[in-house]
Design a protein around this motif. Structure first.
Motif, mmCIF file in Angstrom:
data_model
loop_
_atom_site.group_PDB
_atom_site.id
_atom_site.type_symbol
_atom_site.label_atom_id
_atom_site.label_comp_id
_atom_site.label_asym_id
_atom_site.label_seq_id
_atom_site.Cartn_x
_atom_site.Cartn_y
_atom_site.Cartn_z
ATOM 1 N N ASP A 93 0.818 -1.215 0.000
ATOM 2 C CA ASP A 93 0.000 0.000 0.000
ATOM 3 C C ASP A 93 0.849 1.261 0.000
ATOM 4 O O ASP A 93 0.514 2.253 -0.669
ATOM 5 C CB ASP A 93 -0.915 0.009 1.228
ATOM 6 C CG ASP A 93 -2.091 -0.946 1.085
ATOM 7 O OD1 ASP A 93 -2.185 -1.642 0.054
ATOM 8 O OD2 ASP A 93 -2.924 -0.991 2.009
ATOM 9 N N ARG A 94 1.929 1.270 0.759
ATOM 10 C CA ARG A 94 2.775 2.481 0.833
ATOM 11 C C ARG A 94 3.467 2.758 -0.499
ATOM 12 O O ARG A 94 3.572 3.910 -0.918
ATOM 13 C CB ARG A 94 3.801 2.325 1.960
ATOM 14 C CG ARG A 94 3.179 2.280 3.344
ATOM 15 C CD ARG A 94 4.223 2.083 4.434
ATOM 16 N NE ARG A 94 3.609 2.028 5.745
ATOM 17 C CZ ARG A 94 3.091 0.935 6.289
ATOM 18 N NH1 ARG A 94 3.131 -0.205 5.617
ATOM 19 N NH2 ARG A 94 2.547 0.960 7.496
ATOM 20 N N ALA A 146 0.813 4.247 -2.814
ATOM 21 C CA ALA A 146 0.483 5.637 -2.486
ATOM 22 C C ALA A 146 1.597 6.589 -2.909
ATOM 23 O O ALA A 146 1.328 7.672 -3.457
ATOM 24 C CB ALA A 146 0.223 5.764 -0.984
ATOM 25 N N HIS A 175 -8.373 0.875 0.192
ATOM 26 C CA HIS A 175 -7.060 1.124 0.783
ATOM 27 C C HIS A 175 -6.333 2.228 0.026
ATOM 28 O O HIS A 175 -5.786 3.156 0.622
ATOM 29 C CB HIS A 175 -6.220 -0.161 0.754
ATOM 30 C CG HIS A 175 -6.517 -1.096 1.874
ATOM 31 N ND1 HIS A 175 -5.538 -1.650 2.661
ATOM 32 C CD2 HIS A 175 -7.681 -1.574 2.362
ATOM 33 C CE1 HIS A 175 -6.079 -2.435 3.578
ATOM 34 N NE2 HIS A 175 -7.391 -2.414 3.399
ATOM 35 N N GLN A 207 -5.305 6.267 1.655
ATOM 36 C CA GLN A 207 -3.861 6.380 1.853
ATOM 37 C C GLN A 207 -3.244 7.424 0.926
ATOM 38 O O GLN A 207 -2.335 8.160 1.329
ATOM 39 C CB GLN A 207 -3.203 5.010 1.676
ATOM 40 C CG GLN A 207 -3.545 4.069 2.818
ATOM 41 C CD GLN A 207 -2.920 2.693 2.671
ATOM 42 O OE1 GLN A 207 -1.924 2.376 3.286
ATOM 43 N NE2 GLN A 207 -3.522 1.880 1.829
ATOM 44 N N GLU A 225 -4.126 10.771 2.377
ATOM 45 C CA GLU A 225 -3.260 11.108 3.510
ATOM 46 C C GLU A 225 -1.905 11.618 3.035
ATOM 47 O O GLU A 225 -1.369 12.596 3.586
ATOM 48 C CB GLU A 225 -3.065 9.886 4.405
ATOM 49 C CG GLU A 225 -2.201 10.181 5.631
ATOM 50 C CD GLU A 225 -1.938 8.957 6.475
ATOM 51 O OE1 GLU A 225 -1.868 9.087 7.710
ATOM 52 O OE2 GLU A 225 -1.776 7.855 5.901
ATOM 53 N N VAL A 236 -7.528 0.887 7.597
ATOM 54 C CA VAL A 236 -7.223 2.285 7.272
ATOM 55 C C VAL A 236 -8.104 3.234 8.080
ATOM 56 O O VAL A 236 -8.149 4.433 7.806
ATOM 57 C CB VAL A 236 -7.361 2.575 5.757
ATOM 58 C CG1 VAL A 236 -6.298 1.814 4.969
ATOM 59 C CG2 VAL A 236 -8.753 2.238 5.252
ATOM 60 N N ILE A 268 -6.688 6.531 9.358
ATOM 61 C CA ILE A 268 -6.578 7.594 8.353
ATOM 62 C C ILE A 268 -7.899 8.351 8.257
ATOM 63 O O ILE A 268 -7.908 9.584 8.134
ATOM 64 C CB ILE A 268 -6.166 7.014 6.991
ATOM 65 C CG1 ILE A 268 -4.800 6.337 7.091
ATOM 66 C CG2 ILE A 268 -6.143 8.103 5.926
ATOM 67 C CD1 ILE A 268 -4.352 5.660 5.806
#
Length: 474
Positions: free
Chosen positions: A152-153, A156, A188, A192, A195, A372, A375
């Motif tokens: 996920d990171r 993003a 997700h 993210q 954010e 999440v 967030i």
């Protein structure tokens, strides 16, 4: 000020203006290079202003993401910009969102061409579709190890880089109100990304910020505990599983655990098998029985994949109509279509095969984010507008689970659960909290814009205009 100092200032100003003009010309040339004419099989009327191509997100690794962009049908200079992301993880926003659901040009019912979508979301916004993460659809990397490190990171970060670079190519949209949307596992991706944009904006000068106003997600995977609790309760309440099986799942599964136990994985595999003869993603829709369909084949392989990999959470692809998926794949694998779209220019797709969902991305994706919800709490406090919607006959990410996690946020209620209307009929129900609205769409499955296109257009219009869903007929 001396004459020499004034001369230096004038020279610097002249250089600045010249550089700015050069950058503007370069951006315009790059933008126009991505402009599309008529795609194969596209109707000649109405005219559609569209662009597609690649945006590099990592020059060192040769990583580039593919986009398809449609200007708003009217007054694009005054309309917001809306980014749409599909989930999977590993499924294409071009094949699903753009060509199957909410774009202005949908693949027709036999895959030979396109038809105009009178309920397209670019009636309300400039509409940007992105194939993400790298390895999905036409998006590619020249560094194969990238495909082993996706989570996920990673997604993003790459998507944020894409946005920054896309705005360099389309600077006229930089000041527009910006919204993010998506469905399923994009539950997700979307918060993210929001954010990341929100956090970066805090440290940037105003003219470098992305003008993020809010996000909206549909049938969104959000919190594993509530989502899987919802799957089980929906299956029981819609007569998919028996009372005895329901009790068995409740006894052996604690969805707070990650990974789940082998016993829980086994009973959930059995639950998913019970959907093989109906469409899990819309339990009241006819099931496609065409052999070799894109989604049905990925669904049938899920049990075997999960049995081999107990370290992952129980997951299946975001689901879509499998028969229609065949037509989309047929169209987007035509060489004349790919050439017109400025796609597959690197030859990354072997044998020029494009697929709606990428098995390697799905199999290798690190699904380490359990929830999440933190967030959501953060961005609600930050004043970001958030809407959540659910087709109410989806068995994959049921509205039951979404109601659980929305309630878990503990937000004060502004207006109670009530119906909203379309053409003298209840179109769904909604509840407003301080900072978040949740709505259902009656009779829609996992892909609301595809199942209920007119109602979905009302939904996105209400969200973008920041107004309540209609509580009397429109």
């Amino acid at each position: 000020m001396t004459s020499s100092t004034a001369a230096r200032h004038l020279l610097l100003f002249t250089i600045f203006v010249a550089i700015s003009m050069l950058l503007a010309i370069t951006a315009r040339d790059e933008q126009e290079g991505d402009r599309l004419g008529f795609l194969p099989g596209q109707p000649r009327s109405p005219l559609v202003s569209q662009f597609s191509g690649y945006v590099t997100v990592n020059e060192h690794n040769g990583r580039a993401l593919f986009y398809w962009f449609f200007e708003a049908q009217t007054l694009p200079a005054q309309k917001p910009l809306l980014l749409w992301l599909n989930g999977g993880p590993g499924c294409s926003s071009v094949g699903y969102g753009a060509a199957s659901e909410l774009g202005p040009l949908l693949v027709n019912g036999n895959g030979t061409g396109l038809e105009f979508n009178k309920f397209a979301w670019n009636k309300e916004a400039n509409l940007l579709f992105l194939e993400s993460p790298v390895g999905v659809g036409f998006s590619y990397t020249n560094t194969t190890s990238d495909l082993d490190n996706i989570d996920d990171r990673f997604v993003a970060k790459d998507t944020y880089t894409f946005l920054v670079n896309w705005f360099n190519k389309f600077p006229q949209y930089k000041s527009h109100d910006f919204y993010i949307s998506g469905e399923s596992y994009a539950g997700h991706y979307v918060p993210q990304l929001a954010e990341v944009v929100y956090d970066h904006n805090k440290h940037l000068e105003a003219n470098k910020q992305i003008n993020l106003k809010g996000f909206i997600v549909g049938n969104a995977e959000t919190n594993d505990y509530y989502d899987y609790k919802g799957i089980v309760e929906f299956a029981w309440s819609h007569s998919i599983i028996s009372d005895q099986f329901y009790k068995r799942v409740k006894n052996v599964c604690d969805f707070r655990l990650s990974p789940t136990t082998n016993e829980c994985s086994h009973v959930m595999d059995l639950l998913f098998k019970m959907y093989h003869e109906i469409d899990m993603y819309n339990v009241y829709a006819p099931k496609c029985n065409t052999d070799g369909s894109a989604v049905s084949s990925s669904f049938d392989n899920t049990v075997e994949k999960e049995a081999k990999n107990k370290a992952k959470r129980l997951r299946m692809y975001s689901g879509y109509d499998p028969c229609y998926s065949n037509y989309v794949e047929a169209y987007l694998n035509r060489m004349d279509v790919q050439k017109s779209l400025h796609a597959n220019t690197s030859g990354w797709i072997k044998d020029r095969r494009w697929s709606l969902c990428s098995d390697p991305i799905f199999d290798n994706y690190d699904m380490e984010v359990f929830s999440v919800l933190p967030i959501y709490s953060k961005l609600v406090k930050g004043g970001i507008r958030i809407w959540v919607y659910s087709g109410d006959v989806d068995g994959r990410v049921p509205f039951i689970g979404s109601r659980y996690w929305v309630e878990a946020l503990g937000l004060p209620i502004k207006s109670q659960w009530q119906p909203w209307y379309f053409k003298n009929q209840v179109a769904g129900r909604y509840v407003e909290y301080e900072g978040l609205t949740m709505a259902t769409v009656r009779g829609a499955g996992h892909t609301v814009p595809q199942d209920k296109p007119a109602e979905a257009l009302v939904l996105i219009n209400s969200f973008l205009l920041d107004r309540q869903l209609p509580t009397k007929d429109i």
